[in-house]
Structures are given as C-alpha cells and as structure tokens.
Write an enzyme that holds these catalytic residues in place. Structure first.
Site, PDB file in Angstrom:
ATOM      1  N   LYS A  45       0.881  -1.170   0.000  1.00  0.00           N
ATOM      2  CA  LYS A  45       0.000   0.000   0.000  1.00  0.00           C
ATOM      3  C   LYS A  45       0.914   1.213   0.000  1.00  0.00           C
ATOM      4  CE  LYS A  45      -4.125   1.947   2.187  1.00  0.00           C
ATOM      5  NZ  LYS A  45      -5.037   1.760   1.045  1.00  0.00           N
ATOM      6  N   ASP A  62      -4.851  -1.248   7.523  1.00  0.00           N
ATOM      7  CA  ASP A  62      -4.788  -1.774   6.157  1.00  0.00           C
ATOM      8  C   ASP A  62      -3.405  -2.355   5.855  1.00  0.00           C
ATOM      9  OD1 ASP A  62      -7.356  -0.901   5.891  1.00  0.00           O
ATOM     10  OD2 ASP A  62      -6.899   0.763   4.549  1.00  0.00           O
ATOM     11  N   GLY A 124      -4.457   0.728  -3.947  1.00  0.00           N
ATOM     12  CA  GLY A 124      -4.529   2.178  -4.055  1.00  0.00           C
ATOM     13  C   GLY A 124      -5.121   2.807  -2.817  1.00  0.00           C
TER      14      GLY A 124
END
Length: 249
Positions: A45, A62, A124
């Site tokens: 990421k 994340d 993204g």
C-alpha cells in the site's frame, strides 16, 4: 477456482469504486489465493493515511492486514513508503505533517518487492483518482497506477449506486491506457435489494472478468476460496509473450 499452471511475475493494482468498499479485504483475499496457488506473494500500500502509535511504532490497519496476508516478509517501509497520521485524503495528511508524497520512493519500493516475490498486489487509496500532491508537481492515484504500469483489478462495493460507480471507474481506468484485468464484487451491504441482479448486470456490462464475489463479513483467508485468480495470469508479460508466439505461428 484454482489455476492449472504456476504463477510467475504477477503484479496488479487494486482500486475501488469509492472509499470503504473493501479494497484491503479484497487484496488480502487475493494474497491468500496466490499463496494457496503456491506463489510467493506480498502486498503493498504505497500510501496510507490514518495511523496510531502502537507498541513503539506507527500502525495502520490496512497495511497490517496486507503484511499478514502475504507470504514474504519484507521491511515495513517497502510495504508502505508513505505512512501518514491523519485519516483524510493523502495530500492533506501529508501537508499537515510537512511532507510531500513523491513518486521515486514508491517506484523503488515496488521494484524491491518485485525482486523478492513472485506476485505483488498493490492497493490504491480510496477511489481511482485520489490526489496525492497538489501544485506544480501534482499527481494522483491514477498517475500512480500508470507509473507502475500495472493491470487493474476493480473492487466494486455491492450497494445502491454501484452500477454507476463501477461504470465510471472502469471508463476512467481505460481512459488512462490501463488494462482492466478483472473486478471483484464485495458484498458490503447485506440488506441490499436485488444484489445478485446488480452483480449480473456488472458481469454483462464491465467488459472484464469477474474474479469472484466476496461474502458479507467472511474472513479474507476463507473468502480467498471464492476467487478465480486465473485471469491475472493472462496479464503477465510471460503469458502474453507465449500468446503472441502462438498467434505468430
């Protein structure tokens, strides 16, 4: 569906129809599916906004999920070269910290990951075209996908409005000269009316293979079994070269 051939040199850019549609969940499921296929896989990421100080380091959920789902252990700064504190648009979070998100650290980290793993899944930020920096050197996540020159996997959050959002995002991906290698239906609204019919409409209209449907609230390792990752093989240079040789013959 499991692939019938080994996977080599796979990389894809995962975007979403909006923020909160489950890109990280889908990326983790893809990484688990690649692991099950025997591929050394790693998640990335490049930019993450929203982190907290935990156990002596800055933590982002994340980024942690991608690191847990991959099968190759890499330094954290390769997984996420730009880890920002404030949970907002990356260009605003960077400005608040006196930082600027630039291409080169991301390019270098991606190259390092490709050298260490057979598959790299790049997530993204938010939707497809989120600002990373403004001003004279402005760029966004669409520019990031173009810079890495990766086939795109679109995560569609199955909720009211997803048909329009998916069509607009698919058009934006193709307008940037990128290949839409596939899409994933993520059931984020268990009460959505006619969810199956909406997914059927997307199958007919997006012009790219559906890699699978992720059930509501299923762990990524289990959801991996619902994915067909074979279309990602068709996006690899190795496979395209074999196809070109076959057509030439």
């Amino acid at each position: 569906m499991r692939p019938t051939a080994p996977f080599h040199d796979i990389a894809c850019f995962v975007t979403g129809t909006d923020t909160g549609v489950g890109k990280t969940h889908a990326c983790a499921a893809l990484l688990h599916a690649l692991r099950a296929a025997g591929c050394a896989s790693v998640g990335m990421k490049p930019v993450a906004s929203g982190s907290e100080w935990r156990n002596g380091h800055w933590h982002n959920d994340d980024v942690a999920a991608l690191r847990a789902a991959g099968s190759v252990d890499v330094p954290p700064d390769l997984t996420c070269p730009f880890l920002l504190r404030t949970p907002c648009s990356p260009h605003l979070a960077a400005a608040a910290e006196g930082a600027r998100i630039t291409p080169e650290p991301i390019r270098a980290a991606f190259a390092a990951l490709r050298a260490q793993a057979g598959a790299v899944v790049v997530e993204g930020v938010g939707g497809f075209q989120v600002p990373l920096a403004t001003g004279p050197a402005c760029w966004d996540t669409a520019d990031l996908a173009v810079m890495l020159d990766l086939p795109v996997v679109l995560v569609v959050g199955i909720r009211l409005g997803c048909l329009n959002h998916a069509a607009l995002t698919a058009a934006a991906v193709r307008a940037r000269g990128l290949r839409l290698a596939g899409w994933i239906a993520n059931r984020i609204d268990p009460d959505m009316a006619l969810a199956g019919e909406n997914i059927a409409t997307l199958r007919e209209s997006l012009g790219a293979p559906c890699l699978g449907e992720l059930p509501w609230l299923q762990a990524s390792a289990e959801a991996a079994g619902a994915l067909n990752i074979s279309p990602l093989l068709a996006a690899t240079p190795e496979h395209q070269q074999v196809e070109a040789q076959g057509q030439a013959a």
